[in-house]
Design an enzyme around this catalytic site. Structure first.
Site, PDB file in Angstrom:
ATOM      1  N   HIS A 168       0.835  -1.211   0.000  1.00  0.00           N
ATOM      2  CA  HIS A 168       0.000   0.000   0.000  1.00  0.00           C
ATOM      3  C   HIS A 168       0.868   1.258   0.000  1.00  0.00           C
ATOM      4  O   HIS A 168       0.688   2.153  -0.840  1.00  0.00           O
ATOM      5  CB  HIS A 168      -0.910  -0.018   1.230  1.00  0.00           C
ATOM      6  CG  HIS A 168      -1.791   1.178   1.369  1.00  0.00           C
ATOM      7  ND1 HIS A 168      -3.114   1.193   0.983  1.00  0.00           N
ATOM      8  CD2 HIS A 168      -1.549   2.427   1.864  1.00  0.00           C
ATOM      9  CE1 HIS A 168      -3.637   2.376   1.216  1.00  0.00           C
ATOM     10  NE2 HIS A 168      -2.709   3.151   1.765  1.00  0.00           N
ATOM     11  N   GLU A 169       1.807   1.329   0.936  1.00  0.00           N
ATOM     12  CA  GLU A 169       2.653   2.526   1.033  1.00  0.00           C
ATOM     13  C   GLU A 169       3.547   2.672  -0.190  1.00  0.00           C
ATOM     14  O   GLU A 169       3.841   3.792  -0.629  1.00  0.00           O
ATOM     15  CB  GLU A 169       3.490   2.478   2.314  1.00  0.00           C
ATOM     16  CG  GLU A 169       2.685   2.412   3.606  1.00  0.00           C
ATOM     17  CD  GLU A 169       1.668   3.535   3.744  1.00  0.00           C
ATOM     18  OE1 GLU A 169       1.874   4.615   3.164  1.00  0.00           O
ATOM     19  OE2 GLU A 169       0.654   3.317   4.437  1.00  0.00           O
TER      20      GLU A 169
ATOM     21  N   HIS B 116       1.863   4.624  -2.877  1.00  0.00           N
ATOM     22  CA  HIS B 116       2.030   6.075  -2.732  1.00  0.00           C
ATOM     23  C   HIS B 116       3.395   6.509  -3.257  1.00  0.00           C
ATOM     24  O   HIS B 116       3.519   7.527  -3.948  1.00  0.00           O
ATOM     25  CB  HIS B 116       1.914   6.466  -1.259  1.00  0.00           C
ATOM     26  CG  HIS B 116       0.528   6.428  -0.712  1.00  0.00           C
ATOM     27  ND1 HIS B 116      -0.533   7.060  -1.315  1.00  0.00           N
ATOM     28  CD2 HIS B 116       0.021   5.833   0.408  1.00  0.00           C
ATOM     29  CE1 HIS B 116      -1.634   6.860  -0.604  1.00  0.00           C
ATOM     30  NE2 HIS B 116      -1.324   6.117   0.445  1.00  0.00           N
TER      31      HIS B 116
ATOM     32  N   HIS C 217       3.551   6.642  -6.979  1.00  0.00           N
ATOM     33  CA  HIS C 217       2.793   7.804  -7.459  1.00  0.00           C
ATOM     34  C   HIS C 217       3.703   9.034  -7.453  1.00  0.00           C
ATOM     35  O   HIS C 217       3.723   9.821  -8.411  1.00  0.00           O
ATOM     36  CB  HIS C 217       1.581   8.017  -6.554  1.00  0.00           C
ATOM     37  CG  HIS C 217       0.515   8.880  -7.145  1.00  0.00           C
ATOM     38  ND1 HIS C 217      -0.616   9.250  -6.459  1.00  0.00           N
ATOM     39  CD2 HIS C 217       0.399   9.469  -8.360  1.00  0.00           C
ATOM     40  CE1 HIS C 217      -1.381   9.998  -7.220  1.00  0.00           C
ATOM     41  NE2 HIS C 217      -0.786  10.161  -8.382  1.00  0.00           N
TER      42      HIS C 217
END
Length: 722
Positions: free
Chosen positions: A512-513, A516, A519
């Site tokens: 999940h991290e 980020h 991105h």
């Protein structure tokens, strides 16, 4: 412009872009619209097969030789001034001086593209210091560094307060956005950034006439105070005299002194039903002072919104989101609740049967499922469905293997790879931080840097999150300011004989991290104000949630899951057991998020304080909650998300629905599809917040953005997972 507290707005927290928290990113203040750092980086990096794995499974301590062959300190994140705590002062002074110079330049230049470039440069100058110091003040183990960073952060915030009401700066921007001739000469991204700057200015009330503008300043200052007080009370433990606690429970709570115990939270995992109930009712007791505080916070937000010309605080908060209309958001939530609640009720019925069986066996004094029972019985149900021992599963998920798996996945999808990079003396705040260069595989060009702060240490914040230290932007010479981020986890350190092993949940957090982080790495916006995660709150979690679909895909797991001792691949049986245990309670959990989101929207509607929050919540609970809790206390008095996510709590649901549609349409058939990966990078990741989320959605998926499709997607997700 937004107030100084928008330095931290979330990342997830964040966003602190933590999972379930706001991302630590601060686009939302027209000047502090970044988390940046004007840093200089050496290009020392090498990579070979398996190097990523070994870098995380076998930490190499090179700094022990510094006393023999000392190296020159380069400063934190290679900022030359930050070789000592005192360097923060010089960094701060330079940023403030440069900031005022850029303000004068922006105010005097001919209105046009140059104005927006100067605004963005001003934002970047402040963020280089503000965001770096914001991270260091909470994460550096040395108190002197942490204190110096906190002072610097406050000083930059004070300057931002001045800029928030600087009419000269506002007028310079207004000459660009309000003149059609000038505006039409801007490219799409520049126009978007100009509008975002202007929207943030107007949200603070700078466009109002003098008396009303002063009123807006006073209300914002009051809000800051109320927010601080509410955050403090939301996490405040409860101190109880010993004689208030049943004697049989005294040992369950830490003692303050001989006469008092302290209750820091709930005891959901305690097998004793009486302890769970007592802790719940004490921790969530209906405190009139907190009710008054929350009521003042909500009514002040409503007053601010009305002063600025909005019908509600929700209308103000949603103005820059993907779904920007409060009635549309509420319709989305109510429709979702109607379709989802029967599934959630069915899951609750299973928990009720477990509770009833305990009652029949005289292991419980009641057969009624209460809010303090739900986590315990959900865990029991999950254990009954899955026979896999999670401690055995973790043997197949060493941190190094997981990072190597991510590396291979990103090479397939985006054509980029991780290259472990040597850090210089003084560059990192802890010796076990690992620096990765993200490199374009085709030409070895560096795309950005990820500092992996993965291991536990004393005083470290106990959260998994993503910090943007510097946002990417195009420089005037045509080169690109490379993004820099920190990923923070709290894992056990590897030992000489055993690597760090991840549970499925912890591995999910890592993926999940890392969503980020990528991105941030792959965005190639012209302006740092809209780079990477600096986009609409209900879109910022899309890349990170999408990674959760990858980590739950058996084909992805098979590509890297190996027993850390034998090298044996994980078996299909174990993968199937993992898959079966994942959906347990998913409908109930999603419905709970819908319930919280409806509460958030209603509270941030036309709230004038004439009715208590408990009365409002009781009606919402009756229609949308599976287990009723209001009669047992005021749990919402500790709902800290009111502060960071006011009227935006639903953002995670929107992001999840969008991520699910991308997964189903683009990657479910082949999670390693390089053509789809290139399209996703081109149509979505590279734009950050520089393109409207709906335009990105429609160009990526080739379908019209429809809120009803998002509802059906979230409901269908439950059927697919089961």
């Amino acid at each position: 412009m937004r107030r100084v507290n928008s330095l931290v707005s979330c990342r997830g927290n964040p966003l602190v872009s933590c999972r379930g928290n706001p991302l630590v990113s601060c686009r939302g203040n027209p000047l502090l619209g970044c988390r940046g750092g004007g840093l200089l980086f050496s290009s020392y990096s090498t990579s070979s097969s398996g190097e990523v794995k070994s870098s995380f499974n076998q930490l190499v301590k090179t700094r022990r030789f510094d006393s023999v062959w000392p190296r020159t300190k380069v400063g934190l994140f290679q900022v030359p001034q930050l070789t000592s705590p005192e360097g923060f002062r010089a960094t701060r002074d330079h940023a403030i001086e440069e900031g005022w110079r850029l303000l004068d330049a922006a105010a005097s230049v001919e209105p046009g593209e140059e104005t927006i470039m100067l605004f963005d440069e001003l934002s970047d100058v402040l963020c280089r210091v503000a965001d770096l110091s914001d991270f260091i003040k909470s994460s550096h183990p040395d108190e002197e560094y942490a204190e110096a960073a906190a002072e610097t952060h406050l000083s930059i915030g004070t300057m931002v307060e001045e800029l928030n009401t600087n009419t000269k700066l506002f007028t310079a921007l207004q000459r660009v956005t309000d003149d059609p001739t000038v505006r039409n000469k801007l490219d799409d991204e520049t126009r978007t950034v100009a509008d975002l700057f202007m929207a943030d200015f107007e949200i603070s009330g700078i466009h109002l006439e003098a008396t009303r503008r002063q009123k807006a300043v006073e209300l914002h200052e009051r809000l800051l105070q109320l927010l601080g007080e509410f955050m403090q009370t939301a996490h405040q433990p409860v101190q109880l005299p010993n004689n208030y606690v049943p004697e049989s429970m005294l040992h369950c709570f830490p003692r303050v002194d001989d006469d008092h115990v302290l209750m820091r939270g709930l005891h959901y995992d305690n097998p004793n039903e009486d302890v769970r109930e007592f802790a719940y009712k004490v921790y969530y007791h209906n405190n009139q002072q907190i009710e008054d505080l929350l009521s003042k916070l909500l009514s002040t937000r409503y007053e601010v919104a009305q002063l600025l010309g909005y019908s509600s605080y929700s209308e103000r908060a949603l103005s820059s989101l993907t779904i920007d209309n409060p009635s549309t958001v509420l319709d989305f939530l109510l429709t979702l609740s109607k379709k989802l609640k029967p599934h959630a009720d069915s899951e609750c019925d299973v928990l009720r049967k477990l509770k009833a069986s305990d009652f029949d066996a005289r292991r419980s004094r009641s057969d009624i499922l209460q809010p303090w029972d739900v986590p315990l019985y959900t865990a029991r149900q999950r254990a009954e469905i899955s026979s896999v021992d999670h401690s055995q599963l973790s043997q197949y998920f060493s941190l190094g293997d997981c990072m190597e798996g991510l590396n291979n996945l990103f090479q397939s999808l985006y054509g980029v790879r991780f290259s472990p990079t040597k850090t210089e003396r003084g560059e990192v705040w802890s010796d076990d931080v690992i620096k990765l260069s993200v490199m374009q595989s085709s030409n070895n060009a560096v795309m950005g840097y990820i500092y992996c702060d993965f291991f536990q240490r004393s005083g470290k914040p106990q959260q998994d999150c993503h910090f943007t230290i510097r946002g990417g932007r195009r420089l005037r010479d045509g080169s690109y300011q490379l993004p820099v981020v920190v990923l923070m986890l709290n894992l056990n350190r590897p030992s000489t004989y055993k690597p760090t092993l991840l549970s499925p949940i912890t591995m999910g957090n890592l993926f999940h991290e890392m969503g980020h982080a990528m991105h941030s790495m792959l965005a190639r916006t012209r302006y740092q104000h809209v780079t990477g995660t600096r986009c609409a709150t209900d879109f910022a979690e899309v890349p990170s949630i999408l990674m959760e679909y990858f980590v739950n895909d058996s084909r992805v797991l098979r590509s890297f899951a190996r027993h850390h001792q034998t090298g044996q691949p994980i078996s299909d049986e174990m993968l199937q057991e993992m898959r079966q245990s994942n959906p347990v309670g998913s409908a109930f959990e999603t419905q709970t998020q819908v319930y919280y989101s409806i509460m958030d929207q209603v509270f941030h509607g036309k709230f004038d304080g004439s009715v208590s929050t408990n009365q409002i919540l009781k009606q919402i609970e009756k229609e949308h909650a599976c287990v009723h809790a209001v009669d047992h206390g005021s749990w919402h008095h500790r709902f800290a998300h009111f502060a960071a996510y006011g009227a935006k709590y639903h953002a995670y649901l929107v992001s999840r629905a969008i991520a699910s549609r991308i997964w189903t349409s683009c990657f479910q058939q082949n999670p390693f599809d390089s053509e789809m990966g290139a399209k996703y990078r081109r149509e979505m990741l590279q734009h950050g917040g520089g393109k409207h989320p709906i335009k990105m959605y429609e160009s990526m998926l080739g379908e019209e953005f429809d809120v009803n499709n998002l509802v059906d997607t979230l409901v269908n997700d439950l059927h697919v997972s089961k």
